[in-house]
Design a protein around this motif. Structure first.
Motif, PDB file in Angstrom:
ATOM      1  N   LYS A  21      36.077  58.377  15.957  1.00 60.84           N
ATOM      2  CA  LYS A  21      37.058  58.859  16.937  1.00 60.84           C
ATOM      3  C   LYS A  21      37.515  57.710  17.820  1.00 60.84           C
ATOM      4  O   LYS A  21      36.716  56.850  18.195  1.00 60.84           O
ATOM      5  N   GLN A  22      38.799  57.732  18.172  1.00 63.39           N
ATOM      6  CA  GLN A  22      39.300  56.724  19.097  1.00 63.39           C
ATOM      7  C   GLN A  22      38.819  57.075  20.507  1.00 63.39           C
ATOM      8  O   GLN A  22      39.153  58.130  21.043  1.00 63.39           O
ATOM      9  N   ALA A  23      38.019  56.187  21.085  1.00 57.50           N
ATOM     10  CA  ALA A  23      37.500  56.404  22.436  1.00 57.50           C
ATOM     11  C   ALA A  23      38.459  55.854  23.485  1.00 57.50           C
ATOM     12  O   ALA A  23      38.542  56.360  24.593  1.00 57.50           O
ATOM     13  N   GLY A  24      39.170  54.804  23.129  1.00 55.12           N
ATOM     14  CA  GLY A  24      40.105  54.200  24.069  1.00 55.12           C
ATOM     15  C   GLY A  24      40.947  53.131  23.400  1.00 55.12           C
ATOM     16  O   GLY A  24      40.638  52.670  22.298  1.00 55.12           O
ATOM     17  N   LYS A  25      42.026  52.754  24.110  1.00 54.78           N
ATOM     18  CA  LYS A  25      42.946  51.758  23.568  1.00 54.78           C
ATOM     19  C   LYS A  25      43.544  50.979  24.734  1.00 54.78           C
ATOM     20  O   LYS A  25      43.887  51.556  25.767  1.00 54.78           O
ATOM     21  N   MET A  26      43.640  49.669  24.556  1.00 56.25           N
ATOM     22  CA  MET A  26      44.247  48.807  25.555  1.00 56.25           C
ATOM     23  C   MET A  26      45.313  47.954  24.866  1.00 56.25           C
ATOM     24  O   MET A  26      45.000  47.230  23.926  1.00 56.25           O
ATOM     25  N   THR A  27      46.541  48.071  25.321  1.00 59.51           N
ATOM     26  CA  THR A  27      47.643  47.352  24.676  1.00 59.51           C
ATOM     27  C   THR A  27      47.995  46.090  25.463  1.00 59.51           C
ATOM     28  O   THR A  27      47.781  46.008  26.669  1.00 59.51           O
ATOM     29  N   TYR A  28      48.532  45.123  24.723  1.00 63.37           N
ATOM     30  CA  TYR A  28      48.973  43.885  25.355  1.00 63.37           C
ATOM     31  C   TYR A  28      50.226  43.360  24.673  1.00 63.37           C
ATOM     32  O   TYR A  28      50.549  43.739  23.554  1.00 63.37           O
ATOM     33  N   THR A  29      50.935  42.496  25.393  1.00 67.82           N
ATOM     34  CA  THR A  29      52.147  41.853  24.905  1.00 67.82           C
ATOM     35  C   THR A  29      51.991  40.355  25.096  1.00 67.82           C
ATOM     36  O   THR A  29      51.518  39.910  26.148  1.00 67.82           O
ATOM     37  N   TRP A  30      52.367  39.590  24.093  1.00 70.34           N
ATOM     38  CA  TRP A  30      52.291  38.131  24.195  1.00 70.34           C
ATOM     39  C   TRP A  30      53.353  37.627  25.162  1.00 70.34           C
ATOM     40  O   TRP A  30      54.485  38.095  25.161  1.00 70.34           O
ATOM     41  N   ALA A  31      52.980  36.655  25.977  1.00 73.52           N
ATOM     42  CA  ALA A  31      53.896  35.991  26.908  1.00 73.52           C
ATOM     43  C   ALA A  31      53.842  34.500  26.593  1.00 73.52           C
ATOM     44  O   ALA A  31      53.221  33.716  27.303  1.00 73.52           O
ATOM     45  N   GLY A  32      54.415  34.131  25.472  1.00 73.47           N
ATOM     46  CA  GLY A  32      54.320  32.756  25.005  1.00 73.47           C
ATOM     47  C   GLY A  32      53.123  32.619  24.070  1.00 73.47           C
ATOM     48  O   GLY A  32      52.526  33.605  23.645  1.00 73.47           O
ATOM     49  N   ASP A  33      52.746  31.373  23.778  1.00 71.75           N
ATOM     50  CA  ASP A  33      51.658  31.115  22.829  1.00 71.75           C
ATOM     51  C   ASP A  33      50.276  31.109  23.462  1.00 71.75           C
ATOM     52  O   ASP A  33      49.279  31.205  22.758  1.00 71.75           O
ATOM     53  N   SER A  34      50.211  30.965  24.785  1.00 67.46           N
ATOM     54  CA  SER A  34      48.911  30.735  25.405  1.00 67.46           C
ATOM     55  C   SER A  34      48.462  31.824  26.374  1.00 67.46           C
ATOM     56  O   SER A  34      47.437  31.700  27.015  1.00 67.46           O
ATOM     57  N   LYS A  35      49.234  32.904  26.493  1.00 68.49           N
ATOM     58  CA  LYS A  35      48.821  33.978  27.396  1.00 68.49           C
ATOM     59  C   LYS A  35      49.343  35.323  26.901  1.00 68.49           C
ATOM     60  O   LYS A  35      50.320  35.395  26.163  1.00 68.49           O
ATOM     61  N   PHE A  36      48.641  36.378  27.329  1.00 69.54           N
ATOM     62  CA  PHE A  36      49.094  37.726  27.014  1.00 69.54           C
ATOM     63  C   PHE A  36      48.943  38.636  28.222  1.00 69.54           C
ATOM     64  O   PHE A  36      48.138  38.376  29.121  1.00 69.54           O
ATOM     65  N   ILE A  37      49.765  39.671  28.239  1.00 62.34           N
ATOM     66  CA  ILE A  37      49.826  40.612  29.351  1.00 62.34           C
ATOM     67  C   ILE A  37      49.151  41.911  28.925  1.00 62.34           C
ATOM     68  O   ILE A  37      49.577  42.540  27.950  1.00 62.34           O
ATOM     69  N   ILE A  38      48.105  42.303  29.637  1.00 64.57           N
ATOM     70  CA  ILE A  38      47.510  43.627  29.404  1.00 64.57           C
ATOM     71  C   ILE A  38      48.403  44.623  30.128  1.00 64.57           C
ATOM     72  O   ILE A  38      48.540  44.565  31.354  1.00 64.57           O
ATOM     73  N   ASP A  39      49.046  45.512  29.372  1.00 58.80           N
ATOM     74  CA  ASP A  39      50.007  46.416  30.006  1.00 58.80           C
ATOM     75  C   ASP A  39      49.554  47.868  30.114  1.00 58.80           C
ATOM     76  O   ASP A  39      50.106  48.628  30.887  1.00 58.80           O
ATOM     77  N   PRO A  73      46.830  40.576  33.913  1.00 54.86           N
ATOM     78  CA  PRO A  73      46.505  42.006  33.903  1.00 54.86           C
ATOM     79  C   PRO A  73      47.490  42.837  34.724  1.00 54.86           C
ATOM     80  O   PRO A  73      47.271  43.107  35.899  1.00 54.86           O
ATOM     81  N   LEU A  74      48.597  43.261  34.110  1.00 55.56           N
ATOM     82  CA  LEU A  74      49.556  44.115  34.812  1.00 55.56           C
ATOM     83  C   LEU A  74      49.056  45.556  34.897  1.00 55.56           C
ATOM     84  O   LEU A  74      49.411  46.278  35.820  1.00 55.56           O
ATOM     85  N   PRO A  76      46.977  48.495  36.004  1.00 58.58           N
ATOM     86  CA  PRO A  76      46.150  48.649  37.207  1.00 58.58           C
ATOM     87  C   PRO A  76      44.649  48.710  36.907  1.00 58.58           C
ATOM     88  O   PRO A  76      43.849  48.158  37.674  1.00 58.58           O
ATOM     89  N   PHE A  77      44.262  49.353  35.823  1.00 60.67           N
ATOM     90  CA  PHE A  77      42.839  49.424  35.500  1.00 60.67           C
ATOM     91  C   PHE A  77      42.289  48.041  35.178  1.00 60.67           C
ATOM     92  O   PHE A  77      41.254  47.631  35.702  1.00 60.67           O
ATOM     93  N   ALA A  78      42.980  47.304  34.300  1.00 64.28           N
ATOM     94  CA  ALA A  78      42.520  45.960  33.938  1.00 64.28           C
ATOM     95  C   ALA A  78      42.460  45.064  35.171  1.00 64.28           C
ATOM     96  O   ALA A  78      41.500  44.311  35.358  1.00 64.28           O
ATOM     97  N   LYS A  79      43.469  45.166  36.041  1.00 58.67           N
ATOM     98  CA  LYS A  79      43.467  44.366  37.261  1.00 58.67           C
ATOM     99  C   LYS A  79      42.252  44.704  38.115  1.00 58.67           C
ATOM    100  O   LYS A  79      41.621  43.810  38.692  1.00 58.67           O
ATOM    101  N   SER A  80      41.897  45.986  38.193  1.00 59.89           N
ATOM    102  CA  SER A  80      40.734  46.380  39.011  1.00 59.89           C
ATOM    103  C   SER A  80      39.442  45.790  38.453  1.00 59.89           C
ATOM    104  O   SER A  80      38.552  45.413  39.216  1.00 59.89           O
TER     105      SER A  80
END
Length: 94
Positions: A21-39, A73-74, A76-80
């Protein structure tokens, strides 16, 4: 609980799976080659209070460290989590 990562050139996600079962999911978007945004971080109601969201954030930190990446970490949960856990801030993009 198993954490899986699905990644492509622009987006990706970390998924927590337990007993098929899927317990959770966290999505992200690449912001260039060296960083990603947890959205977005989402936990199935059946798994609330079991630390699934934090496990997903920690998996992203491990991935960032292993690949010399930074995280924005955009979500709010990841930022916390970053606000509360000082020892993972080395991967924060500043």
């Amino acid at each position: 609980m198993e954490i899986q990562q699905i990644n492509d050139t622009r987006r990706g996600y970390f998924e927590a799976v337990e007993d098929g079962k899927q317990a959770g999911k966290m999505t992200y978007t690449w912001a260039g080659d060296s960083k990603f945004i947890i959205d977005h971080t989402e936990v199935s109601p059946d798994f609330n209070g079991k630390g699934v969201g934090k496990k997903l954030v920690m998996a992203s930190v491990e991935y960032a460290r292993a690949n010399n990446l930074k995280i924005i970490p955009l979500c709010p949960f990841a930022k916390s989590v970053f606000d509360k856990v000082e020892e993972i801030r080395d991967v924060l993009f500043s």
